[in-house]
Design a protein around this motif. Structure first.
Motif, PDB file in Angstrom:
ATOM      1  N   GLY A 168       0.814  -1.201   0.000  1.00 55.24           N
ATOM      2  CA  GLY A 168       0.000   0.000   0.000  1.00 55.24           C
ATOM      3  C   GLY A 168       0.853   1.258   0.000  1.00 55.24           C
ATOM      4  N   LEU A 177      -7.246   5.655   0.425  1.00 53.37           N
ATOM      5  CA  LEU A 177      -7.626   4.314  -0.032  1.00 53.37           C
ATOM      6  C   LEU A 177      -6.933   3.224   0.780  1.00 53.37           C
ATOM      7  CD1 LEU A 177      -7.557   4.866  -3.908  1.00 53.37           C
ATOM      8  CD2 LEU A 177      -9.567   4.741  -2.405  1.00 53.37           C
ATOM      9  N   THR A 178      -5.670   3.452   1.162  1.00 49.96           N
ATOM     10  CA  THR A 178      -4.923   2.454   1.923  1.00 49.96           C
ATOM     11  C   THR A 178      -5.485   2.270   3.321  1.00 49.96           C
ATOM     12  OG1 THR A 178      -2.860   2.801   0.706  1.00 49.96           O
ATOM     13  CG2 THR A 178      -2.669   1.895   2.932  1.00 49.96           C
ATOM     14  N   SER A 180      -8.475   3.036   4.539  1.00 54.39           N
ATOM     15  CA  SER A 180      -9.923   2.893   4.663  1.00 54.39           C
ATOM     16  C   SER A 180     -10.343   1.615   3.951  1.00 54.39           C
ATOM     17  CB  SER A 180     -10.653   4.101   4.072  1.00 54.39           C
ATOM     18  OG  SER A 180     -10.354   4.244   2.696  1.00 54.39           O
ATOM     19  N   HIS A 181     -11.584   1.203   4.163  1.00 54.10           N
ATOM     20  CA  HIS A 181     -12.068  -0.025   3.543  1.00 54.10           C
ATOM     21  C   HIS A 181     -13.420   0.248   2.904  1.00 54.10           C
ATOM     22  CE1 HIS A 181     -12.950  -4.247   2.831  1.00 54.10           C
ATOM     23  NE2 HIS A 181     -14.134  -4.050   3.393  1.00 54.10           N
ATOM     24  N   ALA A 182     -13.506  -0.023   1.608  1.00 57.68           N
ATOM     25  CA  ALA A 182     -14.774   0.155   0.894  1.00 57.68           C
ATOM     26  C   ALA A 182     -15.631  -1.091   1.109  1.00 57.68           C
ATOM     27  CB  ALA A 182     -14.506   0.375  -0.594  1.00 57.68           C
ATOM     28  N   LYS A 183     -16.735  -0.925   1.802  1.00 53.42           N
ATOM     29  CA  LYS A 183     -17.623  -2.052   2.092  1.00 53.42           C
ATOM     30  C   LYS A 183     -18.746  -2.127   1.061  1.00 53.42           C
ATOM     31  CE  LYS A 183     -20.589  -1.826   5.525  1.00 53.42           C
ATOM     32  NZ  LYS A 183     -21.130  -1.824   6.905  1.00 53.42           N
ATOM     33  N   THR A 184     -18.867  -3.268   0.431  1.00 55.15           N
ATOM     34  CA  THR A 184     -19.940  -3.475  -0.546  1.00 55.15           C
ATOM     35  C   THR A 184     -21.222  -3.874   0.170  1.00 55.15           C
ATOM     36  OG1 THR A 184     -18.381  -4.168  -2.260  1.00 55.15           O
ATOM     37  CG2 THR A 184     -20.676  -4.823  -2.543  1.00 55.15           C
TER      38      THR A 184
END
Length: 216
Positions: A168, A177-178, A180-184
């Motif tokens: 990262g 972006l590194t 944090s986490h994008a949750k679907t």
């Protein structure tokens, strides 16, 4: 430091001369700091003592070179240590600089690429062809040409390692972006579960699409 063969002494002399201008009193210079604690000092000193014990060429950059009580030492240059020695296989994070000589640029590149990918790569050369060759053929987390460290200060450019040197990058968008986490979150009508279309015996468009993606 990777250095062309035959330039070892010139480099050592120039390095020590400039070092002594920056730190005129060696370890008693006001602008020279020590290692953070005794454990870290002992670790670095053990690396240094091993090279002295095996008769590596070790050059202290100032005659007033070390204080165990104050946990401080000047930079020590280590010329051509064995490549499997502790100082070449452990992260130093201290004032020791191994110098490895090479006969061709290709040999230098091969030396780097045969080892874990570095966090940073610093090339000192005005040759644009060589700059292109090294920047495109050698993997590293970041790179400076005719400078060092200051790529860290470019706050809108990603900084980070690659492979063994890290994962990262941070700074600006890349840092967000590194860290944090994008949750679907997918929502389906309760009366039309997609999975039910896969389990029945009948053929349907959804089942064909899923099977096609699995077999692609």
């Amino acid at each position: 430091m990777l250095l062309p063969e035959g330039k070892e002494q010139a480099f050592v002399d120039a390095y020590c001369s400039h070092y002594q201008k920056l730190y005129t009193n060696g370890i008693d210079s006001d602008n020279l700091t020590g290692l953070i604690n005794k454990r870290q000092f002992d670790r670095v000193q053990t690396l240094l003592e091993h090279e002295i014990a095996v008769n590596s060429k070790v050059v202290a950059c100032h005659s007033n070179s070390i204080s165990t009580d104050r946990q401080i030492m000047v930079t020590h240059l280590i010329v051509n240590p064995k490549v499997d020695s502790p100082v070449m296989s452990e992260e130093i994070f201290g004032p020791l600089l191994p110098i490895i000589t090479y006969s061709t640029v290709e040999q230098a590149i091969a030396f780097i690429t045969a080892r874990p990918r570095p966090l940073a790569l610093y090339l000192m050369s005005e040759n644009e062809s060589l700059q292109h060759k090294v920047s495109t053929q050698v993997h590293s987390g970041g790179m400076c040409i005719n400078d060092c460290v200051f790529h860290l200060a470019v706050d809108d450019a990603p900084f980070g390692g690659i492979g063994e040197s890290g994962k990262g990058a941070y700074h600006g968008k890349e840092g967000f972006l590194t860290f944090s986490h994008a949750k679907t979150v997918m929502k389906t009508d309760a009366k039309a579960h997609n999975v039910s279309q896969l389990l029945g015996p009948e053929d349907n468009e959804f089942k064909r699409a899923v099977l096609a993606s699995l077999c692609a």
